[in-house]
Write a protein that holds these residues in place. Sequence first.
Motif, PDB file in Angstrom:
ATOM      1  N   GLU A 113       0.829  -1.198   0.000  1.00  0.00           N
ATOM      2  CA  GLU A 113       0.000   0.000   0.000  1.00  0.00           C
ATOM      3  C   GLU A 113       0.867   1.253   0.000  1.00  0.00           C
ATOM      4  N   PRO A 114       0.513   2.260  -0.791  1.00  0.00           N
ATOM      5  CA  PRO A 114       1.342   3.476  -0.866  1.00  0.00           C
ATOM      6  C   PRO A 114       1.226   4.301   0.408  1.00  0.00           C
ATOM      7  N   LEU A 115       2.156   5.233   0.561  1.00  0.00           N
ATOM      8  CA  LEU A 115       2.106   6.160   1.698  1.00  0.00           C
ATOM      9  C   LEU A 115       0.935   7.115   1.526  1.00  0.00           C
ATOM     10  N   ARG A 116       0.280   7.407   2.628  1.00  0.00           N
ATOM     11  CA  ARG A 116      -0.860   8.331   2.597  1.00  0.00           C
ATOM     12  C   ARG A 116      -0.665   9.407   3.657  1.00  0.00           C
ATOM     13  N   ALA A 124       4.585  15.791   7.261  1.00  0.00           N
ATOM     14  CA  ALA A 124       3.531  14.780   7.093  1.00  0.00           C
ATOM     15  C   ALA A 124       4.072  13.565   6.349  1.00  0.00           C
ATOM     16  N   HIS A 125       4.909  13.801   5.345  1.00  0.00           N
ATOM     17  CA  HIS A 125       5.488  12.676   4.596  1.00  0.00           C
ATOM     18  C   HIS A 125       6.447  11.874   5.472  1.00  0.00           C
ATOM     19  N   ILE A 126       7.246  12.560   6.280  1.00  0.00           N
ATOM     20  CA  ILE A 126       8.158  11.869   7.199  1.00  0.00           C
ATOM     21  C   ILE A 126       7.369  11.030   8.194  1.00  0.00           C
ATOM     22  N   GLY A 127       6.293  11.599   8.728  1.00  0.00           N
ATOM     23  CA  GLY A 127       5.460  10.845   9.668  1.00  0.00           C
ATOM     24  C   GLY A 127       4.826   9.630   9.024  1.00  0.00           C
ATOM     25  N   ALA A 128       4.390   9.748   7.758  1.00  0.00           N
ATOM     26  CA  ALA A 128       3.794   8.605   7.069  1.00  0.00           C
ATOM     27  C   ALA A 128       4.810   7.497   6.863  1.00  0.00           C
ATOM     28  N   VAL A 129       6.060   7.857   6.542  1.00  0.00           N
ATOM     29  CA  VAL A 129       7.108   6.847   6.360  1.00  0.00           C
ATOM     30  C   VAL A 129       7.385   6.115   7.671  1.00  0.00           C
ATOM     31  N   LEU A 130       7.470   6.869   8.775  1.00  0.00           N
ATOM     32  CA  LEU A 130       7.776   6.254  10.063  1.00  0.00           C
ATOM     33  C   LEU A 130       6.622   5.392  10.571  1.00  0.00           C
ATOM     34  N   LYS A 131       5.385   5.749  10.257  1.00  0.00           N
ATOM     35  CA  LYS A 131       4.227   5.000  10.747  1.00  0.00           C
ATOM     36  C   LYS A 131       3.879   3.803   9.864  1.00  0.00           C
ATOM     37  N   SER A 132       4.431   3.760   8.670  1.00  0.00           N
ATOM     38  CA  SER A 132       4.071   2.690   7.736  1.00  0.00           C
ATOM     39  C   SER A 132       4.707   1.371   8.146  1.00  0.00           C
ATOM     40  N   GLY A 133       3.887   0.349   8.274  1.00  0.00           N
ATOM     41  CA  GLY A 133       4.418  -0.983   8.564  1.00  0.00           C
ATOM     42  C   GLY A 133       5.260  -1.518   7.416  1.00  0.00           C
ATOM     43  N   THR A 134       4.936  -1.098   6.181  1.00  0.00           N
ATOM     44  CA  THR A 134       5.728  -1.529   5.030  1.00  0.00           C
ATOM     45  C   THR A 134       7.177  -1.088   5.151  1.00  0.00           C
ATOM     46  N   SER A 135       7.408   0.139   5.636  1.00  0.00           N
ATOM     47  CA  SER A 135       8.773   0.643   5.784  1.00  0.00           C
ATOM     48  C   SER A 135       9.581  -0.237   6.717  1.00  0.00           C
ATOM     49  N   TRP A 136       9.012  -0.631   7.836  1.00  0.00           N
ATOM     50  CA  TRP A 136       9.741  -1.443   8.820  1.00  0.00           C
ATOM     51  C   TRP A 136       9.921  -2.878   8.328  1.00  0.00           C
ATOM     52  N   ARG A 137       8.956  -3.400   7.559  1.00  0.00           N
ATOM     53  CA  ARG A 137       9.137  -4.735   6.990  1.00  0.00           C
ATOM     54  C   ARG A 137      10.254  -4.726   5.942  1.00  0.00           C
ATOM     55  N   ASN A 138      10.345  -3.657   5.170  1.00  0.00           N
ATOM     56  CA  ASN A 138      11.437  -3.539   4.200  1.00  0.00           C
ATOM     57  C   ASN A 138      12.788  -3.417   4.889  1.00  0.00           C
ATOM     58  N   LEU A 139      12.819  -2.710   6.027  1.00  0.00           N
ATOM     59  CA  LEU A 139      14.053  -2.637   6.811  1.00  0.00           C
ATOM     60  C   LEU A 139      14.450  -4.013   7.326  1.00  0.00           C
ATOM     61  N   GLY A 234       6.439 -12.264   2.222  1.00  0.00           N
ATOM     62  CA  GLY A 234       6.021 -11.885   3.570  1.00  0.00           C
ATOM     63  C   GLY A 234       6.461 -10.503   3.991  1.00  0.00           C
ATOM     64  N   LEU A 235       7.618 -10.045   3.489  1.00  0.00           N
ATOM     65  CA  LEU A 235       8.177  -8.776   3.957  1.00  0.00           C
ATOM     66  C   LEU A 235       8.081  -7.645   2.942  1.00  0.00           C
ATOM     67  N   LEU A 236       8.009  -7.964   1.666  1.00  0.00           N
ATOM     68  CA  LEU A 236       7.996  -6.915   0.642  1.00  0.00           C
ATOM     69  C   LEU A 236       6.640  -6.733  -0.015  1.00  0.00           C
ATOM     70  N   GLY A 237       5.743  -7.679   0.152  1.00  0.00           N
ATOM     71  CA  GLY A 237       4.414  -7.551  -0.427  1.00  0.00           C
ATOM     72  C   GLY A 237       3.474  -6.788   0.480  1.00  0.00           C
ATOM     73  N   PRO A 238       2.251  -6.600   0.050  1.00  0.00           N
ATOM     74  CA  PRO A 238       1.267  -5.916   0.893  1.00  0.00           C
ATOM     75  C   PRO A 238       0.922  -6.759   2.108  1.00  0.00           C
ATOM     76  N   SER A 239       0.575  -6.103   3.193  1.00  0.00           N
ATOM     77  CA  SER A 239       0.197  -6.824   4.402  1.00  0.00           C
ATOM     78  C   SER A 239      -1.141  -7.525   4.200  1.00  0.00           C
ATOM     79  N   GLN A 240      -1.407  -8.518   5.035  1.00  0.00           N
ATOM     80  CA  GLN A 240      -2.669  -9.243   4.929  1.00  0.00           C
ATOM     81  C   GLN A 240      -3.856  -8.320   5.150  1.00  0.00           C
ATOM     82  N   LEU A 241      -3.715  -7.377   6.084  1.00  0.00           N
ATOM     83  CA  LEU A 241      -4.809  -6.447   6.337  1.00  0.00           C
ATOM     84  C   LEU A 241      -5.075  -5.572   5.115  1.00  0.00           C
TER      85      LEU A 241
END
Length: 452
Positions: A113-116, A124-139, A234-241
């Motif tokens: 899912e893209p950043l919103r 706002a963009h920095i906050g979206a990156v930090l709150k995104s679960g995708t960012s931490w899964r990619n890390l 599991g880590l680079l695709g979209p989350s199950q939710l």
Amino acid sequence: MATEYGQGYAQMDRPDFRAADVEERRRHRIPAGLRAPIEARTWRELLYTVLSLPIGITAFVFAVTMVSLGAGLLITFIGVPVLAGALAACRGIGALERTRARALLGMDIASPEPLRPRSGGLMAHIGAVLKSGTSWRNLLYSLLLMPWSLFSFIVAIVFWSYGWLMLTYPLWFWLFPMYGGQDGIQLYGDDGHRIYLDNPFEITLTAATGLLITLATPWILRALTTVDRLMVHGLLGPSQLATRVVELESDRGVVVDTAAADLRRIERDLHDGAQARLVALAMDLGLAKEKLTEDPEAAARMVDEAHGEVKVALQELRDLARGIHPAVLTDRGLDAALSALAARCTVPVQVEVDLSSRPVAAIEGIAYFTVSELLQNISKHSRASQGTVDVWRTEDRLMLQITDNGVGGADTSAGSGLAGLAERLDAVDGILVVVSPHGGPTTITAELPWRA
């Protein structure tokens, strides 16, 4: 429904179709175990494994350096954008890895899912990156890729190189006595004794061992890349939710479109059928009223004709009501309703319903109209002489299976009626499975959630 039965017979007579079919059969005459070392898939997986090591090292070093720097600077404001930049870069690494997995492993992995951000500002963009679960899964992927790629690289290169070297040993063993000053590959050596692979039996045994290793290497590679597939998925695709949200949004659109199409169908049937007939009936009764005093006999005939029109209009309204929701389904359930459908089918159909209770009305209605559309297919397209309808419950699922002995060839390709039916079933977490080889028979299984 516009399902096509028997399609594909024309193309079977084409020369290119026959040539491709013959070539496919010829290619598969070689067992999978023997052709695996030279298949393109094996080479792609080997390339993926080899490339994973430099990419993994680069990603690991970058992630550890930048995250450590950002975490260390969190006591100041600078640490926040540094950490966000590191996570954004890890998202870029994830995009690169999805592309690599798609090209070399054949994975059809969707983008997450893209950043919103809530606004268009930098914070706002920095906050979206930090709150995104995708960012931490990619890390996490960037950190795990390096140790796993190191292990898989060593295993793959060792098995691949040793296998081919030993397999081809009879072709190059002469290099040792000519240029190396020894009789062959040395297995053991000390001050008083040395063992070389130099006689025909030992050379043949070495090549046979190399053959076994070479044949086993592709399957080892597939086992290694299976772990890579799991990591990417599991880590680079979209989350199950997120995936579930997208599915629900798509299902909601299908439900809305289906409801709108049903309303348009009902309006068209009323306008072109019963409504038009009732308008003509009103005109006939008006003429009969005018002739009542002048010509009573003609007026009586017109009233009699109008009476017949009323019966036809009532029958059309009953058919329309049955198309919306049949009364027999509400009153007596699926067994009686499907038996009534089978009785109207032009092909003899045997119905067997094994249900100890009834599902909710919505699921019951979907099951009824699913069988109705499939029986229409049998009547219009299958050229069958008999069919069956079986309904039963398995745990929390309602199962429908419709079979016929017709010509087959039904599929769910885009634009067919079966494709639309599959979409409508998917909107309620249902499944449609079509097994219809050319020449028949056809077996269509529908699975619906059981909701009592």
